[in-house]
Design a protein around this motif. Sequence first.
Motif, PDB file in Angstrom:
ATOM      1  N   UNK A  51      26.411  40.520  28.308  1.00 26.03           N
ATOM      2  CA  UNK A  51      25.096  40.835  27.979  1.00 26.03           C
ATOM      3  C   UNK A  51      24.087  41.943  28.025  1.00 26.03           C
ATOM      4  N   UNK A  52      22.640  42.170  27.024  1.00 27.67           N
ATOM      5  CA  UNK A  52      21.991  42.391  28.128  1.00 27.67           C
ATOM      6  C   UNK A  52      20.643  41.382  26.990  1.00 27.67           C
ATOM      7  N   UNK A  53      19.520  41.479  28.967  1.00 21.95           N
ATOM      8  CA  UNK A  53      18.299  41.121  28.029  1.00 21.95           C
ATOM      9  C   UNK A  53      17.258  41.985  28.344  1.00 21.95           C
ATOM     10  N   UNK A  54      16.671  41.867  27.016  1.00 22.61           N
ATOM     11  CA  UNK A  54      15.232  43.505  27.773  1.00 22.61           C
ATOM     12  C   UNK A  54      13.811  42.907  27.073  1.00 22.61           C
ATOM     13  N   UNK A  55      12.944  43.247  28.397  1.00 24.54           N
ATOM     14  CA  UNK A  55      11.775  43.068  27.656  1.00 24.54           C
ATOM     15  C   UNK A  55      11.205  44.315  28.054  1.00 24.54           C
TER      16      UNK A  55
END
Length: 231
Positions: free
Chosen positions: A225-229
Amino acid sequence: QHVGDVELLLALVLLGSSASAGETKRWEASFSPGYAFPIFLSGDYIKKSFSVNGAGAYQYDDLWAFGAELSMGTGHALGGKYTDTDFDVPKDGSNETIAFQSEAKLSWLGFNPFIRVGRWVEFEEASYRPYFILGAGLYQVWYKEGFTSLEGKTTRNISITNRKILQAGNSDTNFGINLGVGVDQRLHDNFSIGVDLRYHHVYGAIDQDLDGGDDDSLTLFAPSLKFTYHF
């Protein structure tokens, strides 16, 4: 008066150009937890491990981005089967397929500069970014020392069940590549979530055939899973 109007017009054009450049050239920081699964011959030698990836990227334009990432497999338990080793003493020149279990573990840490290709598209009132990524860099691979227990018979029909060999604790740095695809969904101007699928290939990283040298490749498939700011 006309000179003042021209100066005002030029100022507005320059301001608009700067705003447009700021919209297309943005920084990103991402965090991706997942699992790394050994594949091909590596799947005979080690088992899956939790993995994590942290990355920073610069969106050069609406299609191309450049960055660097740090990836880690926290500990693959050794276990499976040896297929490229002759366990007879003296050796008879024929390799056996011998099952084994081990107390040892293998971990890795990779640093990869990368290029990413992908742009945001609108679909059913939502923004998505499918992408392809290519990276290459250095991987540190190390073993936690432990004994390995063998199970099976040699080609001479000699049982080696319960024979133990020591996997020494050592560390090595190797070159590797990673390829991947993924898709992000924008949830907010500054935040997106996605799925990343990655293929890692590390050259000369492990001693799978027990010949005394780390000359076998480590190959992994790592979904996360990828969480990007975005900023």
